[in-house]
Design a protein around this motif. Sequence first.
Motif, PDB file in Angstrom:
ATOM      1  N   ASP A  57       0.826  -1.213   0.000  1.00  0.00           N
ATOM      2  CA  ASP A  57       0.000   0.000   0.000  1.00  0.00           C
ATOM      3  C   ASP A  57       0.860   1.264   0.000  1.00  0.00           C
ATOM      4  O   ASP A  57       0.467   2.287  -0.578  1.00  0.00           O
ATOM      5  CB  ASP A  57      -0.925   0.022   1.212  1.00  0.00           C
ATOM      6  N   SER A  58       2.005   1.202   0.659  1.00  0.00           N
ATOM      7  CA  SER A  58       2.881   2.376   0.743  1.00  0.00           C
ATOM      8  C   SER A  58       4.034   2.302  -0.254  1.00  0.00           C
ATOM      9  O   SER A  58       4.938   3.130  -0.213  1.00  0.00           O
ATOM     10  CB  SER A  58       3.434   2.503   2.164  1.00  0.00           C
ATOM     11  N   GLU A 117       5.550   5.851  -8.188  1.00  0.00           N
ATOM     12  CA  GLU A 117       4.528   6.023  -7.147  1.00  0.00           C
ATOM     13  C   GLU A 117       3.372   6.880  -7.659  1.00  0.00           C
ATOM     14  O   GLU A 117       2.195   6.579  -7.395  1.00  0.00           O
ATOM     15  CB  GLU A 117       5.142   6.640  -5.897  1.00  0.00           C
ATOM     16  N   ASN A 121      -0.471   5.573  -7.950  1.00  0.00           N
ATOM     17  CA  ASN A 121      -1.590   6.236  -7.279  1.00  0.00           C
ATOM     18  C   ASN A 121      -2.707   6.542  -8.261  1.00  0.00           C
ATOM     19  O   ASN A 121      -3.890   6.336  -7.973  1.00  0.00           O
ATOM     20  CB  ASN A 121      -1.111   7.528  -6.610  1.00  0.00           C
ATOM     21  N   GLU A 122      -2.336   7.031  -9.433  1.00  0.00           N
ATOM     22  CA  GLU A 122      -3.329   7.363 -10.453  1.00  0.00           C
ATOM     23  C   GLU A 122      -4.055   6.112 -10.929  1.00  0.00           C
ATOM     24  O   GLU A 122      -5.284   6.102 -11.054  1.00  0.00           O
ATOM     25  CB  GLU A 122      -2.643   8.058 -11.628  1.00  0.00           C
ATOM     26  N   ARG A 124      -4.351   3.202  -9.340  1.00  0.00           N
ATOM     27  CA  ARG A 124      -5.153   2.610  -8.272  1.00  0.00           C
ATOM     28  C   ARG A 124      -6.463   3.360  -8.091  1.00  0.00           C
ATOM     29  O   ARG A 124      -7.523   2.744  -7.855  1.00  0.00           O
ATOM     30  CB  ARG A 124      -4.365   2.608  -6.953  1.00  0.00           C
ATOM     31  N   SER A 125      -6.421   4.682  -8.213  1.00  0.00           N
ATOM     32  CA  SER A 125      -7.652   5.472  -8.108  1.00  0.00           C
ATOM     33  C   SER A 125      -8.617   5.117  -9.233  1.00  0.00           C
ATOM     34  O   SER A 125      -9.820   4.965  -9.016  1.00  0.00           O
ATOM     35  CB  SER A 125      -7.324   6.972  -8.148  1.00  0.00           C
TER      36      SER A 125
END
Length: 506
Positions: A57-58, A117, A121-122, A124-125
């Motif tokens: 997740d991180s 990263e 993030n993009e 996963r959203s």
Amino acid sequence: MRICAALLSGTFTLAIFSGLISDVPSRTVHAASPISDSVSVAASYPETVEKILTGWDSYSEVVELGDDQISLNDFRDLFSELTSLHGEYFFVESTYYATYTAEGYMHAVKFSYANTEAEMNEKRSAYERKINEIIREVSPAWTEEETALYLHDYLATHVAYDETYSRYTAYDALIDGTAVCQGYALAYHDLLEAAGITSYTVTSDALNHIWNLVTIGDSEYYVDVTWDDPTADFIGRCKHNCFLLTAEELYANSHSSSDWILYGIDVKDVNESTQFSDGFWKDAIGQICPLHDQWVMLTNNTTSADVTIVDYSRSAVQNKVIYSFSEIWYLWDSTLSYWTGYFSGIGVYDGFIYLNDRDEIFSIDSNGKNRMKERTLNASESKSGYYYGFYLDPDGTLTYAIAQDPNSGSVGTTFQVKTRAVDCDPYETGDVNGDCVINTSDAVLVLKDYSARMLNTPTTLSEEAILAGDIDGDGILTSTDAVWILKYYSQALISDSVTWDEIYKP
């Protein structure tokens, strides 16, 4: 403590599955179980699982395992299990480095990620938005098998099998619309879990394939969305040959290997059932769509394609044909030879049912009446082929196929369906929920209101809903009114011209 280092590549059970696109069924019946093994170690290492998922997740490069005392072999199994049951971590690469103790326990793991990263993030959203968008269409009134059916058909109609064998993640399936079997299975797993249905995955090295095991009620059933999606890709077409089967049934249906490995469940905990072996979906020749509180599908009765309304419950299934049409799809540039079968898509938007023949996309109302032309082939398209199916999204976007034959695959073209005027007055007698259809859901609302009144709790129904449900005109809703509504509905299943004058005889 002496620390050793090793490169552990992801060429384990999961690896990258290319999938098997052969569609020729094997009918050998397998008497013994085809399951050779199961991988279910996550429950034994909850702290390790938490560390790994938190690390993913991180986007942590190194995850320290400390004193977890997990062996190299168990970690291999755990990694395979986690990546087989968590499609949302599509960015985790299958190769990792590990340090371990002289005793053979894992000490730390160095993971690799497919993107930066910011990119992750993009993506996963976007992935989470797509999952939520699909799940929003799932009705809380559906049974688990109905939900599993809807999600199965969504994937089969919206994802194309990747014949380059380069796309294998759930992200590839849901966002890019193409993947091999691994993408289908992981996407289906994530959708089921988001809908509250427990799912596992199954692999076979001999078949070079992965599919799902789904828990419905107290039993497990096998589902293979990949092999229910014909290749080459046919817009809007899907099958139900591999939906909610036992191991023996699936083995006899092109899965004839004896090296199945289950991920996430021990083989001894699998409780199979033949409850859905003759499910109503077996008769469908394409996608099955929700319509009000029922389902609508196309069936083939040899001389025509029938639009069939299905009123489903586990205890009883009632089918009613509301519309039939015959169409010939000629061989291209021929008026003598033709393809056998029907190549219409089916979809529902704003309460209307959409279909296609060779040259036209059209709609009918939920009673099979009022056919309306929605689109015809334009001049350029008419020189390229015929309509060969479509799928229709909840927002009214219809993606259709133009092709010269039903076997070559097709590229989808979209247009926006226009909202049709409702051809009835809502809240007519019996239409308690105002959806212009009188069925069991109206009777249920009457009974709920009756029960609420018996408990001295306020009604949630509007004045016009109460008036629509008060069949006997005594000013209140009772079980008697519900019975009259059910009588009307039962007669409507066998007659197209039922009236209240025929039904209500006080």
